[in-house]
Write a protein that holds these residues in place. Sequence first.
Motif, PDB file in Angstrom:
ATOM      1  N   ALA A 136       1.941  -5.689   1.359  1.00  0.00           N
ATOM      2  CA  ALA A 136       0.983  -4.531   1.051  1.00  0.00           C
ATOM      3  C   ALA A 136       1.276  -3.253   2.029  1.00  0.00           C
ATOM      4  O   ALA A 136       1.119  -1.842   1.723  1.00  0.00           O
ATOM      5  CB  ALA A 136      -0.283  -5.069   1.328  1.00  0.00           C
ATOM      6  N   GLU A 137       1.457  -3.721   3.359  1.00  0.00           N
ATOM      7  CA  GLU A 137       1.841  -2.663   4.241  1.00  0.00           C
ATOM      8  C   GLU A 137       3.237  -2.006   3.968  1.00  0.00           C
ATOM      9  O   GLU A 137       3.200  -0.546   4.137  1.00  0.00           O
ATOM     10  CB  GLU A 137       1.954  -3.191   5.781  1.00  0.00           C
ATOM     11  CG  GLU A 137       0.423  -3.438   6.290  1.00  0.00           C
ATOM     12  CD  GLU A 137       0.550  -3.475   7.724  1.00  0.00           C
ATOM     13  OE1 GLU A 137       0.094  -2.584   8.446  1.00  0.00           O
ATOM     14  OE2 GLU A 137       0.736  -4.664   8.402  1.00  0.00           O
ATOM     15  N   GLU A 159       2.889   0.757   1.143  1.00  0.00           N
ATOM     16  CA  GLU A 159       2.219   1.930   1.617  1.00  0.00           C
ATOM     17  C   GLU A 159       3.245   3.058   2.196  1.00  0.00           C
ATOM     18  O   GLU A 159       3.240   4.085   2.328  1.00  0.00           O
ATOM     19  CB  GLU A 159       1.056   1.810   2.479  1.00  0.00           C
ATOM     20  CG  GLU A 159       0.044   1.158   1.989  1.00  0.00           C
ATOM     21  CD  GLU A 159      -0.899   2.101   0.892  1.00  0.00           C
ATOM     22  OE1 GLU A 159      -1.037   3.299   1.389  1.00  0.00           O
ATOM     23  OE2 GLU A 159      -1.298   1.662   0.081  1.00  0.00           O
ATOM     24  N   LEU A 160       4.366   2.386   2.681  1.00  0.00           N
ATOM     25  CA  LEU A 160       5.511   3.160   3.363  1.00  0.00           C
ATOM     26  C   LEU A 160       6.586   3.426   2.258  1.00  0.00           C
ATOM     27  O   LEU A 160       7.516   4.251   2.769  1.00  0.00           O
ATOM     28  CB  LEU A 160       6.202   2.173   4.377  1.00  0.00           C
ATOM     29  CG  LEU A 160       5.306   1.837   5.649  1.00  0.00           C
ATOM     30  CD1 LEU A 160       6.147   0.985   6.492  1.00  0.00           C
ATOM     31  CD2 LEU A 160       4.748   3.075   6.351  1.00  0.00           C
ATOM     32  N   ASP A 216      -6.399  -0.908  -5.240  1.00  0.00           N
ATOM     33  CA  ASP A 216      -5.281  -0.373  -5.391  1.00  0.00           C
ATOM     34  C   ASP A 216      -4.728   0.078  -6.785  1.00  0.00           C
ATOM     35  O   ASP A 216      -5.175  -0.358  -7.741  1.00  0.00           O
ATOM     36  CB  ASP A 216      -4.261  -1.368  -4.970  1.00  0.00           C
ATOM     37  CG  ASP A 216      -2.609  -1.070  -5.053  1.00  0.00           C
ATOM     38  OD1 ASP A 216      -2.444  -0.577  -3.945  1.00  0.00           O
ATOM     39  OD2 ASP A 216      -1.892  -1.406  -5.851  1.00  0.00           O
TER      40      ASP A 216
END
Length: 277
Positions: free
Chosen positions: A24-25, A28-29, A174
């Motif tokens: 998930a992180e 985002e990147l 999301d």
Amino acid sequence: MSLVYLEFDFKISPLQPASDILIAELGELGFESFVENEAGLLGYILKSDWKEGLLDELFIVQNPNFDITWTSKDIEQQNWNEEWEKNFHPIVVGEKCMVRAPFHKAIDVEYDIVIEPKMSFGTGHHETTHMMLQHILDSDFEGKSVLDMGCGTGVLAILAKKRGAAHTEAIDIDEWCFLNTQENVERNHCSDIKAFQGDSSLLKDKKFDVILANINRNILLEDIPVYVDCLKKGGTLFLSGFYLGDLDAISSKCGAYGLEFEKNLEKNSWVAAKYVN
């Protein structure tokens, strides 16, 4: 000229829930795709989008409860769909339900669900999704109004609909999951499932016979009062996304709002619990 990607090979211990949080992180990147394996996962990002130190501030990397290391290398553009297909295998739940990708051969089961997950959570492979599918198979959904909260791919909403649900909604915060759910409900001829992007604030003034919420412990504890407010008298709440050690806290919160614990399933220390109003 072919695009150059960076492949990051993450070693993760213990794997869960760190692997899910890391994906998930990384999404985002700007990481575009992932391949999970026994030691962790591979993540891919365009080299032009990469900045040194991008991973250092990730929440899960800084969490002392998990050991996460990585190496990286340049790779030329490749067929990502082909790579994904090598690593996605069909599953069968309770000998009644098959969850497969479009390229898998169907078998003779009562409920054949075709899912193309892309970056969304919810193929049935994770313990929590698998157990929620089991709960749906073991319960009566005929004519019920159903909410799939934190829907991911929409697989729970789809099975609920195939089990006879009359009105079904699916919500995820999301955007990728929201769009993927829309695609998958069409793919499974369940186009009357209504998908929305957002959080529990969308539930104001709505009522359901059944609520399915496979999210995580903290969000569940925060949103249980909202779910109870949306649950019709005699309704059922199915919760997953947490470990066995968290069951008492989840059940205590449900009990404080008038719900009665009925039973739970357990798989590899993950839990999916059933509560009745």
